[in-house]
Design an enzyme around this catalytic site. Structure first.
Site, short mmCIF file in Angstrom:
data_model
loop_
_atom_site.label_atom_id
_atom_site.label_comp_id
_atom_site.label_asym_id
_atom_site.label_seq_id
_atom_site.Cartn_x
_atom_site.Cartn_y
_atom_site.Cartn_z
N GLY A 19 -56.94 -3.50 -8.23
CA GLY A 19 -56.88 -3.79 -9.44
C GLY A 19 -56.24 -4.50 -10.04
O GLY A 19 -55.36 -4.85 -10.52
N GLY A 20 -57.64 -4.85 -10.48
CA GLY A 20 -58.23 -6.46 -10.89
C GLY A 20 -58.24 -6.12 -12.38
O GLY A 20 -57.85 -7.48 -13.07
N GLY A 21 -57.58 -4.88 -13.10
CA GLY A 21 -57.89 -4.90 -14.26
C GLY A 21 -56.41 -5.37 -15.45
O GLY A 21 -57.01 -5.36 -16.75
N ASP A 68 -61.41 4.77 -6.92
CA ASP A 68 -59.82 5.18 -6.91
C ASP A 68 -59.82 4.55 -5.75
O ASP A 68 -60.38 5.17 -4.67
CB ASP A 68 -59.62 6.98 -7.14
CG ASP A 68 -58.68 7.86 -7.14
OD1 ASP A 68 -57.23 6.36 -6.30
OD2 ASP A 68 -57.71 8.47 -6.95
N ASN A 95 -54.41 -6.23 -4.46
CA ASN A 95 -52.90 -6.42 -4.63
C ASN A 95 -52.46 -4.84 -5.22
O ASN A 95 -51.25 -4.94 -6.01
CB ASN A 95 -53.31 -6.70 -6.62
CG ASN A 95 -52.95 -6.87 -7.68
OD1 ASN A 95 -52.15 -7.45 -7.52
ND2 ASN A 95 -53.28 -6.05 -8.45
N SER A 147 -44.28 -7.11 -1.14
CA SER A 147 -43.05 -6.93 -1.95
C SER A 147 -41.87 -7.26 -1.43
O SER A 147 -41.32 -6.69 -0.02
CB SER A 147 -43.08 -5.62 -2.78
OG SER A 147 -41.42 -6.15 -3.64
N TYR A 160 -42.10 3.26 -1.45
CA TYR A 160 -42.95 1.92 -1.36
C TYR A 160 -42.49 1.71 -0.69
O TYR A 160 -43.25 0.65 -0.34
CB TYR A 160 -41.99 1.26 -2.79
CG TYR A 160 -42.92 1.29 -3.65
CD1 TYR A 160 -44.03 0.59 -3.92
CD2 TYR A 160 -41.86 -0.29 -3.74
CE1 TYR A 160 -44.56 -0.45 -4.40
CE2 TYR A 160 -42.08 -1.34 -4.69
CZ TYR A 160 -43.59 -1.56 -4.65
OH TYR A 160 -44.72 -2.57 -5.37
N ALA A 163 -43.86 1.21 2.54
CA ALA A 163 -45.48 0.68 2.71
C ALA A 163 -45.44 -0.37 2.71
O ALA A 163 -45.97 -1.42 3.61
CB ALA A 163 -46.34 1.30 1.09
N LYS A 164 -44.34 -0.98 1.73
CA LYS A 164 -44.54 -2.84 1.41
C LYS A 164 -43.68 -3.68 3.06
O LYS A 164 -44.39 -4.22 3.24
CB LYS A 164 -44.00 -3.02 0.57
CG LYS A 164 -44.20 -2.61 -1.26
CD LYS A 164 -45.51 -3.36 -1.46
CE LYS A 164 -46.14 -2.68 -2.54
NZ LYS A 164 -47.67 -3.46 -2.78
#
Length: 256
Positions: A19-21, A68, A95, A147, A160, A163-164
Site C-alpha cells: 500500500g505504498g502509493g 491485489d 502497511n 492500530s 478490522y 485483525a489489528k
C-alpha cells in the site's frame, strides 16, 4: 517524508511496502527514499504517476508493482520481482489495510474472510516470502502496522479491530521465531491519522473534536507523523527492539 531525522544505515537498503502509493503508505515510500533506500511497493490502484513523481524528486524511482494483496500468489510474485530489482529485502513494511465500517449483524462468512484477507493475511505471507533473504543477509526488520483502534475498544468495524489485535499477537510470535536469525519484528500502532480517505469518509467536526479531547497532545495526526517511527524501527537505531508495539497516537492509549 521526514524533516527531522536521518538514519544513515538505511541508505541503499532494500525496502518493500504494501500500500505504498497512497495515504500513510505514500508518506512511508517518500520517507525511505529520502533516506537513500531502494524502495519497492505494491498497490491495488495505479500509482505510476506517484512513482514517477518520487523518481523526479529524489533521483531514485520506487519500483511500483500493481497487485491485489489478497491474491497471495500474486503478492509473492510481486515480491520476487521487487527483490530482483532491488535485492533481497532488508525491511518489509506491512502497511496496507481497509477500515471500512460494518456492523456485527451485517457480517457474513464471505465478508469476514475478505476483511482478514486484506488486514491480516498479507502480514504472514510477506514475512514468509522475505525471511530467507533476510537470513542470508544476517538479519532484517519487519514492521507490521496494527492500530490503537482495538486498544481503544472502538466499535463499528469488528472485523478490522480483530485483525489489528491479531497483528500484535502475530508480531510477538514471529519475533520469537525469527530472533535467532537477527530478524526483528515489531508492530506500529498509529492513532487516528487524518489521511485524505479519513477526511472524506469518516471525519466530522464533532468526531474530530471528541478524539482530540482524548489526546494528550492537542494536534491531529497526519501521515508524516508516522514516518519517523517507521524509519526508527527499520534502522539499526532500534537494533535491540523486537516483539514490541510502538504507539504513535498523540497520547490516547498506553501499552504498559
Amino acid at each position: 517524508m521526514s524533516d527531522t531525522v536521518t538514519f544513515h544505515d538505511l541508505k541503499d537498503k532494500s525496502v518493500f511496502i504494501t500500500g505504498g502509493g497512497s495515504g500513510i503508505g505514500a508518506s512511508l515510500t517518500e520517507g525511505f527514499l529520502q533516506q537513500g533506500a531502494k524502495v519497492a511497493f505494491v498497490q491495488r490502484s495505479d500509482a505510476s504517476e506517484f512513482a514517477a513523481k518520487m523518481g523526479s524528486k529524489y533521483g531514485s524511482t520506487p519500483a511500483f508493482i500493481q497487485c491485489d494483496i489478497t491474491d497471495i500468489p500474486a503478492l509473492k510474485e510481486a515480491m520476487a520481482q521487487a527483490a530482483s530489482i532491488n535485492g533481497a529485502f532488508d525491511v518489509v513494511v506491512n502497511n496496507a489495510a481497509n477500515d471500512n465500517r460494518h456492523q456485527l449483524a451485517d457480517i457474513t462468512p464471505e465478508s469476514w474472510d475478505i476483511g482478514q484477507a486484506v488486514n491480516l493475511r498479507p502480514h504472514v505471507f510477506t514475512a514468509q516470502a522475505a525471511v530467507d533473504g533476510m537470513k542470508d543477509a544476517g538479519g532484517g526488520s519487519i514492521i507490521n502496522f496494527s492500530s490503537v483502534s482495538y486498544m481503544m475498544g472502538n466499535g463499528d468495524y469488528p472485523g478490522y479491530v480483530a485483525a489489528k489485535a491479531a497483528i500484535t499477537g502475530l508480531t510477538r510470535g514471529l519475533a520469537r521465531e525469527l530472533g535467532p536469525h537477527n530478524i526483528r519484528v515489531n508492530a506500529l500502532m498509529p492513532g487516528w491519522v487524518l489521511t485524505e480517505r479519513q477526511m472524506k469518509l469518516w471525519a466530522t467536526p464533532e468526531g474530530l473534536a471528541a478524539h482530540l479531547e482524548k489526546q494528550c497532545l492537542k494536534e491531529h495526526l497526519v501521515a508524516d507523523d508516522i514516518v519517523d517511527a517507521t524509519l526508527f524501527l527499520a534502522s539499526k537505531a532500534s537494533r535491540m527492539m523486537t516483539g514490541q508495539a510502538m504507539v504513535v497516537d498523540g497520547g490516547v492509549v498506553v501499552t504498559g
